[in-house]
Design a protein around this motif. Structure first.
Motif, PDB file in Angstrom:
ATOM      1  N   GLN A   1      -6.894  -0.322   3.231  1.00 16.33           N
ATOM      2  CA  GLN A   1      -7.312  -0.510   1.841  1.00 16.33           C
ATOM      3  C   GLN A   1      -7.293  -1.984   1.434  1.00 16.33           C
ATOM      4  O   GLN A   1      -6.471  -2.421   0.632  1.00 16.33           O
ATOM      5  N   GLY A   2      -8.180  -2.759   2.042  1.00 18.51           N
ATOM      6  CA  GLY A   2      -8.429  -4.100   1.541  1.00 18.51           C
ATOM      7  C   GLY A   2      -7.324  -5.114   1.745  1.00 18.51           C
ATOM      8  O   GLY A   2      -7.256  -6.086   1.001  1.00 18.51           O
ATOM      9  N   ASP A   3      -6.461  -4.913   2.728  1.00 17.78           N
ATOM     10  CA  ASP A   3      -5.438  -5.927   2.965  1.00 17.78           C
ATOM     11  C   ASP A   3      -5.697  -6.685   4.261  1.00 17.78           C
ATOM     12  O   ASP A   3      -4.819  -7.380   4.759  1.00 17.78           O
ATOM     13  N   GLY A   4      -6.892  -6.552   4.788  1.00 17.31           N
ATOM     14  CA  GLY A   4      -7.264  -7.337   5.955  1.00 17.31           C
ATOM     15  C   GLY A   4      -7.191  -6.577   7.265  1.00 17.31           C
ATOM     16  O   GLY A   4      -7.745  -7.008   8.263  1.00 17.31           O
ATOM     17  N   ARG A   5      -6.547  -5.471   7.253  1.00 19.97           N
ATOM     18  CA  ARG A   5      -6.490  -4.722   8.513  1.00 19.97           C
ATOM     19  C   ARG A   5      -7.690  -3.802   8.609  1.00 19.97           C
ATOM     20  O   ARG A   5      -8.258  -3.390   7.591  1.00 19.97           O
ATOM     21  N   THR A   6      -8.039  -3.457   9.828  1.00 24.92           N
ATOM     22  CA  THR A   6      -9.207  -2.600  10.036  1.00 24.92           C
ATOM     23  C   THR A   6      -8.826  -1.238  10.592  1.00 24.92           C
ATOM     24  O   THR A   6      -9.643  -0.329  10.616  1.00 24.92           O
TER      25      THR A   6
ATOM     26  N   ASN B   1       0.255  -8.778   5.996  1.00 25.72           N
ATOM     27  CA  ASN B   1      -0.417 -10.014   5.573  1.00 25.72           C
ATOM     28  C   ASN B   1      -0.957 -10.816   6.751  1.00 25.72           C
ATOM     29  O   ASN B   1      -1.213 -12.003   6.624  1.00 25.72           O
TER      30      ASN B   1
ATOM     31  N   LYS C   1       0.854  -1.187   0.000  1.00 27.11           N
ATOM     32  CA  LYS C   1       0.000   0.000   0.000  1.00 27.11           C
ATOM     33  C   LYS C   1       0.888   1.235   0.000  1.00 27.11           C
ATOM     34  O   LYS C   1       1.915   1.270   0.689  1.00 27.11           O
TER      35      LYS C   1
ATOM     36  N   TYR D   1      -7.290   5.433   5.344  1.00 32.07           N
ATOM     37  CA  TYR D   1      -8.149   4.282   5.649  1.00 32.07           C
ATOM     38  C   TYR D   1      -7.422   3.005   5.230  1.00 32.07           C
ATOM     39  O   TYR D   1      -6.688   2.997   4.252  1.00 32.07           O
TER      40      TYR D   1
END
Lengths: 149, 126
Positions: B31-36, A102, A87, B29
């Motif tokens: 972005q879709g890697d599993g973290r909140t 991951n 990211k 924010y």
């Protein structure tokens, strides 16, 4: 697979310095192509470079285009062709933070106009955790990227 | 890290259980890697030299005041204790033109500290 320098159209206005392009040798000969993540990388850096000053409402600087270029260069140097792009996160100082996550491990690398500045790593399984300023030797970071992501 | 050991005396004693609000830009924010949780880059001091800005919820009253004029931003909450457990201080800094309850989180924010704040916070608006 070997790599060679090739001119790459940058996220900024002009073509930028050469970055790596992949060169694959097959029975039919050598084929040059770009990795799948390169277009996404350039698109994301282009979007980040358009953030205005104070984009975060707390006085953040606009993204330094040289920092964006250095982020692209760093990733072209360390990622494999089939790597997952980290990211790309803007920082208040106008730098780019690269974030790998991951679930098992996390790595953050902040890139400024001069190149990588700091890195922070956590491995939740081995409980290895460190943070360091980055010197010219990128071995520790490259090893973690290859091993964990 | 022990909250007691890390506790430093604030100039103004904001209670440990005081909720602190901070706006979050959509670029920060997950972005879709599993973290909140938000990216750690959302928890840094301003490059203009001021410390990380927050609002004391009980004094501000309405988070919409914090988000007014900032379309698309989210909002997270941290307790003053969570901030102190990172070795940081909460200092009231009323600012003209800002909603009531403005404060700053003072102290060195290494990447590890920023990441702890990011993981400790709770989304209020996203």
């Amino acid at each position: 697979m070997s790599t060679s320098a090739a001119t790459c159209v940058g996220f900024n206005k002009e073509p930028v310095e050469p970055v790596r392009q992949w060169q694959v040798s097959t029975r039919e000969g050598t084929v040059k192509h770009t990795p799948q993540w390169l277009n996404s990388l350039l698109d994301e850096l282009t979007a980040l470079s358009r953030l205005p000053a104070n984009w975060d409402s707390y006085g953040a600087r606009a993204i330094d285009t040289q920092a964006a270029f250095m982020a692209a260069k760093f990733l072209c140097d360390v990622l494999r062709e089939d790597s997952v792009l980290p990211k790309l996160v803007p920082t208040v100082r106008g730098n780019i933070q690269l974030e790998w996550y991951n679930g098992r491990a996390e790595l953050e690398v902040e890139i400024g106009a001069q190149g990588p500045l700091t890195a922070c790593f956590i491995d939740h399984q081995s409980r290895e955790e460190w943070e360091s300023e980055i010197t010219a030797d990128l071995t520790a970071i490259v090893d973690k990227i290859k091993a964990c992501f | 890290m022990s909250g007691t050991a890390a506790r430093s005396p604030d100039p103004d004693d904001v209670p440990d259980d005081a909720e602190l609000w901070r706006r979050i830009h959509p670029q920060h924010y997950p972005q879709g890697d599993g973290r909140t949780w938000p990216y750690s880059a959302a928890f840094e001091d301003s490059p203009n030299g001021t410390s990380m800005s927050v609002f004391i919820a009980s004094e501000c009253g309405d988070y919409n005041l914090v988000l007014a004029g900032h379309l698309g931003f989210g909002l997270v909450a941290l307790s003053a204790l969570q901030v102190r457990e990172c070795g940081l201080e909460v200092v009231r800094k009323p600012m003209e033109g800002q909603p009531p309850g403005h404060a700053e989180v003072v102290g060195k924010k290494t990447k590890s500290i920023s990441r702890k704040l990011a993981k400790a916070c709770r989304w209020v608006v996203r």
